[in-house]
Design a protein around this motif. Sequence first.
Motif, PDB file in Angstrom:
ATOM      1  N   TYR A 452      46.476  51.112  49.449  1.00  0.00           N
ATOM      2  CA  TYR A 452      45.984  51.736  49.717  1.00  0.00           C
ATOM      3  C   TYR A 452      44.616  50.143  49.335  1.00  0.00           C
ATOM      4  CZ  TYR A 452      41.003  53.086  48.740  1.00  0.00           C
ATOM      5  OH  TYR A 452      39.416  53.473  48.514  1.00  0.00           O
ATOM      6  N   THR A 453      44.690  49.453  48.716  1.00  0.00           N
ATOM      7  CA  THR A 453      43.794  48.117  47.927  1.00  0.00           C
ATOM      8  C   THR A 453      43.833  46.938  48.912  1.00  0.00           C
ATOM      9  OG1 THR A 453      44.120  48.839  45.190  1.00  0.00           O
ATOM     10  CG2 THR A 453      43.570  46.204  46.741  1.00  0.00           C
ATOM     11  N   ALA A 454      45.377  47.017  49.631  1.00  0.00           N
ATOM     12  CA  ALA A 454      45.116  46.044  50.753  1.00  0.00           C
ATOM     13  C   ALA A 454      44.977  46.309  51.837  1.00  0.00           C
ATOM     14  CB  ALA A 454      46.785  45.617  51.327  1.00  0.00           C
ATOM     15  N   CYS A 455      44.994  47.249  52.233  1.00  0.00           N
ATOM     16  CA  CYS A 455      43.774  48.143  53.520  1.00  0.00           C
ATOM     17  C   CYS A 455      42.693  47.947  53.287  1.00  0.00           C
ATOM     18  CB  CYS A 455      43.985  49.482  53.937  1.00  0.00           C
ATOM     19  SG  CYS A 455      45.869  49.524  54.509  1.00  0.00           S
ATOM     20  N   VAL A 456      41.620  48.367  52.080  1.00  0.00           N
ATOM     21  CA  VAL A 456      40.992  48.342  52.050  1.00  0.00           C
ATOM     22  C   VAL A 456      39.495  46.964  51.461  1.00  0.00           C
ATOM     23  CG1 VAL A 456      39.056  48.204  50.000  1.00  0.00           C
ATOM     24  CG2 VAL A 456      40.471  49.936  51.216  1.00  0.00           C
ATOM     25  N   ASN A 457      40.989  45.814  50.755  1.00  0.00           N
ATOM     26  CA  ASN A 457      40.701  44.622  51.267  1.00  0.00           C
ATOM     27  C   ASN A 457      40.823  43.734  52.244  1.00  0.00           C
ATOM     28  OD1 ASN A 457      39.535  43.775  48.666  1.00  0.00           O
ATOM     29  ND2 ASN A 457      41.695  44.371  48.064  1.00  0.00           N
ATOM     30  N   GLN A 458      41.432  43.959  52.960  1.00  0.00           N
ATOM     31  CA  GLN A 458      41.577  43.459  54.510  1.00  0.00           C
ATOM     32  C   GLN A 458      40.761  43.372  55.643  1.00  0.00           C
ATOM     33  OE1 GLN A 458      43.674  41.435  56.006  1.00  0.00           O
ATOM     34  NE2 GLN A 458      44.270  41.657  53.075  1.00  0.00           N
ATOM     35  N   ARG A 459      39.401  45.197  55.116  1.00  0.00           N
ATOM     36  CA  ARG A 459      38.805  45.124  55.706  1.00  0.00           C
ATOM     37  C   ARG A 459      37.525  44.722  55.269  1.00  0.00           C
ATOM     38  NH1 ARG A 459      39.790  51.506  56.609  1.00  0.00           N
ATOM     39  NH2 ARG A 459      41.316  51.325  57.807  1.00  0.00           N
ATOM     40  N   ARG A 460      36.866  44.180  54.024  1.00  0.00           N
ATOM     41  CA  ARG A 460      35.751  43.821  53.456  1.00  0.00           C
ATOM     42  C   ARG A 460      36.484  41.894  52.859  1.00  0.00           C
ATOM     43  NH1 ARG A 460      35.266  48.148  49.126  1.00  0.00           N
ATOM     44  NH2 ARG A 460      33.239  46.344  48.950  1.00  0.00           N
ATOM     45  N   PRO A 461      36.379  41.265  53.576  1.00  0.00           N
ATOM     46  CA  PRO A 461      37.017  39.391  53.044  1.00  0.00           C
ATOM     47  C   PRO A 461      36.058  38.746  52.290  1.00  0.00           C
ATOM     48  CG  PRO A 461      36.333  39.423  55.686  1.00  0.00           C
ATOM     49  CD  PRO A 461      36.534  41.059  55.324  1.00  0.00           C
ATOM     50  N   GLU A 462      34.984  39.678  52.511  1.00  0.00           N
ATOM     51  CA  GLU A 462      34.107  38.226  50.945  1.00  0.00           C
ATOM     52  C   GLU A 462      34.293  39.592  49.678  1.00  0.00           C
ATOM     53  OE1 GLU A 462      32.861  42.558  52.205  1.00  0.00           O
ATOM     54  OE2 GLU A 462      32.970  41.173  53.618  1.00  0.00           O
ATOM     55  N   HIS A 463      35.048  40.570  49.603  1.00  0.00           N
ATOM     56  CA  HIS A 463      35.337  41.271  48.672  1.00  0.00           C
ATOM     57  C   HIS A 463      36.367  39.596  47.942  1.00  0.00           C
ATOM     58  CE1 HIS A 463      35.945  43.820  45.263  1.00  0.00           C
ATOM     59  NE2 HIS A 463      36.943  44.737  45.019  1.00  0.00           N
ATOM     60  N   ILE A 464      37.239  39.695  49.038  1.00  0.00           N
ATOM     61  CA  ILE A 464      39.271  38.582  48.803  1.00  0.00           C
ATOM     62  C   ILE A 464      38.194  37.400  48.089  1.00  0.00           C
ATOM     63  CG2 ILE A 464      40.702  37.964  49.200  1.00  0.00           C
ATOM     64  CD1 ILE A 464      40.562  39.977  51.675  1.00  0.00           C
ATOM     65  N   GLU A 465      37.111  36.720  48.754  1.00  0.00           N
ATOM     66  CA  GLU A 465      36.614  35.550  48.246  1.00  0.00           C
ATOM     67  C   GLU A 465      36.137  35.492  47.169  1.00  0.00           C
ATOM     68  OE1 GLU A 465      33.756  34.864  51.285  1.00  0.00           O
ATOM     69  OE2 GLU A 465      35.618  34.388  53.155  1.00  0.00           O
ATOM     70  N   ALA A 466      35.048  37.386  46.867  1.00  0.00           N
ATOM     71  CA  ALA A 466      34.826  36.859  45.393  1.00  0.00           C
ATOM     72  C   ALA A 466      35.636  37.331  44.393  1.00  0.00           C
ATOM     73  CB  ALA A 466      33.534  38.055  45.059  1.00  0.00           C
ATOM     74  N   LYS A 467      37.030  37.720  44.505  1.00  0.00           N
ATOM     75  CA  LYS A 467      37.965  38.011  43.695  1.00  0.00           C
ATOM     76  C   LYS A 467      38.276  36.534  42.966  1.00  0.00           C
ATOM     77  CE  LYS A 467      38.541  42.625  43.194  1.00  0.00           C
ATOM     78  NZ  LYS A 467      40.407  44.175  43.562  1.00  0.00           N
ATOM     79  N   GLU A 468      38.816  35.906  44.182  1.00  0.00           N
ATOM     80  CA  GLU A 468      40.080  34.958  44.318  1.00  0.00           C
ATOM     81  C   GLU A 468      39.291  33.820  43.197  1.00  0.00           C
ATOM     82  OE1 GLU A 468      40.560  33.985  48.164  1.00  0.00           O
ATOM     83  OE2 GLU A 468      42.277  34.923  48.494  1.00  0.00           O
ATOM     84  N   GLN A 469      37.507  34.280  42.833  1.00  0.00           N
ATOM     85  CA  GLN A 469      36.988  32.302  42.764  1.00  0.00           C
ATOM     86  C   GLN A 469      36.665  32.913  40.801  1.00  0.00           C
ATOM     87  OE1 GLN A 469      32.921  32.267  44.434  1.00  0.00           O
ATOM     88  NE2 GLN A 469      33.644  31.795  45.956  1.00  0.00           N
ATOM     89  N   GLU A 470      37.685  33.943  40.679  1.00  0.00           N
ATOM     90  CA  GLU A 470      37.411  34.390  39.559  1.00  0.00           C
ATOM     91  C   GLU A 470      38.671  33.172  38.669  1.00  0.00           C
ATOM     92  OE1 GLU A 470      39.392  38.340  38.831  1.00  0.00           O
ATOM     93  OE2 GLU A 470      37.514  39.685  39.671  1.00  0.00           O
ATOM     94  N   PRO A 471      37.797  33.119  37.177  1.00  0.00           N
ATOM     95  CA  PRO A 471      38.737  32.173  36.428  1.00  0.00           C
ATOM     96  C   PRO A 471      40.378  32.514  36.132  1.00  0.00           C
ATOM     97  CG  PRO A 471      36.852  33.439  35.141  1.00  0.00           C
ATOM     98  CD  PRO A 471      37.041  34.012  36.636  1.00  0.00           C
TER      99      PRO A 471
END
Length: 481
Positions: A452-471
């Motif tokens: 579920y998480t992978a499918c949701v995040n694949q549809r919302r790439p901006e959400h992925i970028e925000a998480k990847e910028q975490e320390p």
Amino acid sequence: MGCWAKLKSSGWVYPTTVLSLYGFFANCRVAEPFLTPYLIGPHKNISEEVLTNYLFPIWTYSYLAFLFPVFIVTDFLRYKPLIVLQGLFLVTNYILLCFAPGLPAMTFLQVNYAVVTSTEVAYFSYIYSIIPVEHYQRATGYLRSAMLVGYTFGASLGQMLVSLAGLDLFYINTITLGMVSIAFLISFWLPMPNRSMFFEGKKGVGSRPKKDRPCKENGPEAPVMDEDGAGLEEKKMEHDGSAGWFSGENVATAAHLLWKSFRESYSSRHLIYWSLWWALATAGYVQVFNYIQLKWDHIEPSATSSVYNGGVEAACSVVGAAAAFSVGFIKVSWAVWGELALGLFSAAGAGAVFLMAFTSNIWVCYGAYVIFKSCYMFLITITTFQIASNLSMECYALTFGINTFIALSLQTIITVIVVDETSLGLDIETQFIVYGSYYACISLLFLIRGTYTACVNQRRPEHIEAKEQEPSVEVISAQRF
């Protein structure tokens, strides 16, 4: 003497070095991989049924009873006394194993060892109260590495002494007694912290640097605020420092900071899901870890066969450490694919436990255990990384203390239902079928959630970028937690 004085004056190097030495010798338990053969053998002559369904559950219940009070007392007493206490009880543990006969002594041994395991929180928390915050990451890595190297060296040495020298298990335990006695003596060299993370005494009132405040909120140096909007540190500075450790203000402040730490630690669904896997998987892992020697002895009795428990544990440490180390080099967005990885590798762990349950070949059982433990160490490193990257180090200690308590509570429930002689009291083969089923349920839960998480995040790439910028925080997995 000049070099030693220079080391002591270097700020963070001296306490980290001494605590790493303590961690090495305290975990260099040469006899631990051979505990079950020793207890079942002629030295103690305890039956497999008594060991499985009576003695080992006592450790679980005692550990649960001690864990939370010890966590609070550890911070209150400023860590060092609890590390010294752990060293003392380790020495007592092996004195009992070497020289105390009878079932009552071995029953007390389980309670004694519960004190040892419950005080492990002091080992990891001590360093955060005495060194500057900029050295937290390096010091954490050194401490965890010292534990792992000590455990691997002890298991390897034990296997060589048993297989090559043919040394009796009694003398293996006396060697271990010597190792933990060295650790006990080293614990006295640790400097005493001037403050705790949550309780403030006379010297601590209003004196803590901003970077050392318990948890970050709105940034790493944001002040801790009470409900009225006033800074707690500023309120504490209004007093003359005469309030002691047991003052109402001190206790109330500590309770407030603990509550704020708790709220930060579980402030998002992302953290809660990772913590959920941590607690669920650790409960199952520790249960397998506790009873695997009984499973090995059931397949191939130590009284009539060669024992390679130490070699297997050493191999697990090396393979598991390599798996954990590889996490830092895998270019994957763990925020997106991490939960799915938890499900997939938990499935591999479940398969390994089922294989241990049904095989009658000791080498297949050994191999399955290596796979199971490596999968756990790989996943716990990812989980630790994901949780710690969103928390300050002080909240990190509290979070893993809470997760450990939840894991231990789950393990106690499993023990009461599955193992305890007053309940089902299942034999060792059936127990491992239950443990495999338990891990299969964890795998199914996180496969669904991860998909579920992978499918949701694949549809919302901006959400992925925000998480990847975490320390991020580099974490080396502990041997058991």
